[in-house]
Design a protein around this motif. Structure first.
Motif, mmCIF file in Angstrom:
data_model
loop_
_atom_site.group_PDB
_atom_site.id
_atom_site.type_symbol
_atom_site.label_atom_id
_atom_site.label_comp_id
_atom_site.label_asym_id
_atom_site.label_seq_id
_atom_site.Cartn_x
_atom_site.Cartn_y
_atom_site.Cartn_z
ATOM 1 N N UNK A 296 32.781 24.379 11.771
ATOM 2 C CA UNK A 296 34.177 24.041 12.055
ATOM 3 C C UNK A 296 34.903 23.679 10.768
ATOM 4 N N UNK A 297 36.131 24.185 10.588
ATOM 5 C CA UNK A 297 36.863 23.846 9.375
ATOM 6 C C UNK A 297 37.543 22.482 9.526
ATOM 7 N N UNK A 298 38.179 22.018 8.477
ATOM 8 C CA UNK A 298 38.691 20.647 8.460
ATOM 9 C C UNK A 298 39.841 20.427 9.435
ATOM 10 N N UNK A 299 40.458 21.510 9.898
ATOM 11 C CA UNK A 299 41.555 21.385 10.866
ATOM 12 C C UNK A 299 41.083 21.574 12.307
ATOM 13 N N UNK A 300 39.850 22.046 12.479
ATOM 14 C CA UNK A 300 39.325 22.257 13.820
ATOM 15 C C UNK A 300 39.099 23.703 14.178
ATOM 16 N N UNK A 301 39.427 24.613 13.281
ATOM 17 C CA UNK A 301 39.345 26.032 13.590
ATOM 18 C C UNK A 301 38.000 26.658 13.284
ATOM 19 N N UNK A 302 37.842 27.882 13.814
ATOM 20 C CA UNK A 302 36.671 28.712 13.541
ATOM 21 C C UNK A 302 37.147 30.118 13.195
ATOM 22 N N UNK A 342 32.250 12.996 17.451
ATOM 23 C CA UNK A 342 33.563 12.433 17.770
ATOM 24 C C UNK A 342 34.669 13.104 16.961
ATOM 25 N N UNK A 343 34.469 13.208 15.668
ATOM 26 C CA UNK A 343 35.510 13.784 14.809
ATOM 27 C C UNK A 343 35.708 15.262 15.106
ATOM 28 N N UNK A 344 34.624 15.977 15.405
ATOM 29 C CA UNK A 344 34.737 17.406 15.723
ATOM 30 C C UNK A 344 35.542 17.623 16.992
ATOM 31 N N UNK A 345 35.306 16.766 17.990
ATOM 32 C CA UNK A 345 36.041 16.881 19.251
ATOM 33 C C UNK A 345 37.529 16.660 19.016
ATOM 34 N N UNK A 346 37.860 15.650 18.220
ATOM 35 C CA UNK A 346 39.268 15.385 17.948
ATOM 36 C C UNK A 346 39.910 16.523 17.165
ATOM 37 N N UNK A 347 39.153 17.112 16.235
ATOM 38 C CA UNK A 347 39.706 18.248 15.492
ATOM 39 C C UNK A 347 39.969 19.421 16.432
ATOM 40 N N UNK A 348 39.047 19.676 17.354
ATOM 41 C CA UNK A 348 39.259 20.765 18.317
ATOM 42 C C UNK A 348 40.498 20.501 19.155
ATOM 43 N N UNK A 349 40.631 19.270 19.631
ATOM 44 C CA UNK A 349 41.777 18.938 20.469
ATOM 45 C C UNK A 349 43.082 19.073 19.691
ATOM 46 N N UNK A 350 43.109 18.545 18.494
ATOM 47 C CA UNK A 350 44.320 18.638 17.681
ATOM 48 C C UNK A 350 44.672 20.097 17.392
ATOM 49 N N UNK A 351 43.653 20.918 17.094
ATOM 50 C CA UNK A 351 43.905 22.317 16.751
ATOM 51 C C UNK A 351 44.504 23.057 17.945
#
Length: 415
Positions: A296-302, A342-351
Motif C-alpha cells: 500500500x502506498x502512503x496515500x492508501x492506493x495500490x 490501523x494505519x492501513x485501514x485509515x489510509x484505505x478509507x481516506x483514499x
C-alpha cells in the motif's frame, strides 16, 4: 517510471464521530446509486469497463462482476435501508440465474459464465465462483432461495468435474461452453506452453469460498468438510511472503503480483477460520494482510501493475485493491490479530472517500463511481477504462468500516 513502495507513518485511527459516520454513509449512498443505476444495466447484467475515449461500456467477465456488484449493493442496503439498492441487487441476481445451462446440455447446472475479452465464450472457474457470494447473500437478504440454489448447482458441477487428478485442492480453470470439455494441457494465458504445466491450467480456485456458502445454504456438512480440506491445501501452497506466486494471475517468472488475487485467497481462509477456529487459517490470512500492507502506498492506493519486490507503475490505479485489502485488515483486526493495520485501514478509507467522481459529474456513466483505471492497447488503439469493481469492493469496505466505527462485528453476516 518504476518506483518502490514507501510506507510512511499515519495518524491513529479516526474516531467514530458523527461527521465521520455521515461522510461514510454519504459515500455509500453515492456509490450505491451509481451501482444501482449504472453498473446494473436494464437486463440486470453488470457492466464492467467504461472506455473513456469511446464513451461506451466494454463487457468483461459479467458473472463475477454482476455478483460482486450485487454483494456491494446488499451491503449498502444494510447500512442505508435504501430499497433501490436491494431491488437492483435482486435484478442482478435474476439475470445471473437466468443463464443456467439446462438439460440435456453437458453443462446442465452450471451458469454460462463467459469470460469475454480475448477468451471469448470460454468459461473460467472463478468467473463463476467470484460472483457467487452475492447470490448467497441475496437469498439471505430476501428470503428467496432461488439465487443460492442456482449458485449451489453451479458449485456442484464445478467441484464434481474440474478437480485435477493427483493434485488435491487444484481445479482446472477453463471450460468449453459448447462441449463441457476441460482445458487440461493448454491455457489461453500461456499460448506458447505446449503442453502447459498443471499450475498454468489449474489453481486452488478457492476464491469466493463457494463450498463454504454451499454448506451454509444446503445444510450438507460434506461441503463444510470439503471446504476445510480445500483451505488446508491453500495454506500448504502459500509462499512465506504471504502470496501464492505459483498461480495465475500472479506470474512467478516476472514477479508480477495481481493486487486482488492473494486477498481473494486470504478472504476464503478467514471463512475457514470462522468455520473451524483453527488458527492455521488465521495465521495464513495474516501473512497476506502483512504483504498487502507492504504494497500500500502512503496515500492508501495500490497499483495494478505491481511486482513482488514492491515496485510498481503508479499510474495503474486500483481502487478495488484498496477496498479489498481494507476488508481483509478490518476482519483480521476484529479477530484480534490485526491492530498493526490501523494505519492501513485509515489510509484505505481516506483514499476511497477522496478518489470518487462527483455525484453530479457531467458524464452520468461515472457519476458517483470510485476511481479504478486500466490502460491497454488493442490493435494500435489505446483503451483507457474506468472499471466497475472499485465500486463493488468499495461498497463492501465502506459498509464494513461504518459498522466497525460503531463497534459492530465486521465478521457478522446476514442470518
Amino acid at each position: 517510471m518504476i518506483v518502490a513502495v514507501a510506507l510512511l507513518m499515519s495518524p491513529a485511527p479516526v474516531a467514530a464521530t458523527p461527521t465521520r459516520l455521515a461522510e461514510i454513509e454519504a459515500a455509500i449512498r453515492d456509490v450505491g446509486t451509481h451501482a444501482a443505476r449504472v453498473l446494473i444495466d436494464e437486463t440486470g447484467k453488470g457492466r464492467a469497463d467504461y472506455d473513456l475515449l469511446a464513451g461506451e461500456w466494454v463487457e468483461y467477465e459479467p458473472h463475477w462482476h454482476t455478483g460482486q456488484t450485487a454483494l456491494g449493493l446488499i451491503e449498502a442496503w444494510r447500512v442505508t435501508g435504501e430499497h433501490e439498492f436491494l431491488s437492483a441487487a435482486r435484478h442482478a441476481g435474476d439475470w445471473w440465474i437466468s443463464t443456467e445451462f439446462q438439460p440435456p446440455h453437458p453443462l446442465a447446472g452450471l451458469v454460462n459464465a463467459a469470460h469475454g475479452d480475448r477468451l471469448g465464450p470460454l468459461i473460467n472457474f472463478t468467473t463463476v465462483s467470484d460472483g457467487t457470494p452475492g447470490l448467497f447473500a441475496l437469498s439471505r437478504a430476501t428470503g428467496d432461495p432461488k439465487y443460492a440454489d442456482t449458485a449451489a448447482r453451479s458449485g456442484r458441477w464445478l467441484f464434481q468435474n474440474t478437480a485435477v487428478p493427483g493434485h488435491p485442492g487444484l481445479f482446472y480453470n477453463i471450460i468449453e461452453p459448447d462441449t463441457g470439455a476441460l482445458w487440461t494441457d493448454r491455457s489461453p494465458h500461456h499460448p506458447d506452453a505446449n503442453p502447459a504445466s498443471v499450475n498454468q491450467v489449474a489453481r486452488p480456485n478457492i476464491e469466493g469460498y463457494l463450498a463454504r456458502d454451499m454448506c451454509r445454504h444446503t445444510g450438507e456438512q460434506t461441503w463444510c468438510d470439503r471446504f476445510l480440506a480445500h483451505a488446508r491445501t491453500v495454506v500448504d501452497r502459500q509462499d512465506d511472503n504471504g502470496l501464492w506466486m505459483a498461480f495465475e494471475p500472479n506470474d512467478p517468472d516476472t514477479g508480477r503480483v495481481h493486487p486482488r488475487f492473494n486477498v481473494w485467497n486470504a478472504e476464503a481462509l478467514l471463512e475457514a477460520y470462522a468455520l473451524s477456529r483453527d488458527p492455521v487459517f488465521l495465521e495464513a490470512a495474516l501473512k497476506t494482510g502483512r504483504a498487502m500492507a507492504r504494497y500500500q502506498d502512503r496515500w492508501g492506493g495500490f497499483a495494478y501493475d505491481l511486482n513482488v519486490d514492491g515496485s510498481s507503475r503508479p499510474g495503474s490505479i486500483t481502487g478495488s485493491a484498496t477496498a479489498f485489502s481494507g476488508i481483509l485488515w478490518l476482519r483480521l483486526r476484529d479477530y484480534g490479530v490485526g491492530e498493526e493495520f490501523d494505519a492501513n485501514i485509515e489510509r484505505s478509507l481516506d483514499w476511497l472517500l477522496a478518489n470518487r467522481f462527483a455525484a453530479d459529474h457531467p458524464d452520468s456513466n461515472l457519476a458517483g463511481a470510485i476511481l479504478e483505471t486500466r490502460a491497454r492497447t488493442i490493435d494500435g488503439r489505446v483503451r483507457l477504462v474506468v472499471r466497475d469493481i472499485a465500486g463493488a469492493f468499495g461498497l463492501r469496505f465502506l459498509a464494513m468500516a461504518w459498522r466497525d466505527l460503531q463497534g459492530q462485528d465486521v465478521n457478522e453476516t446476514l442470518p
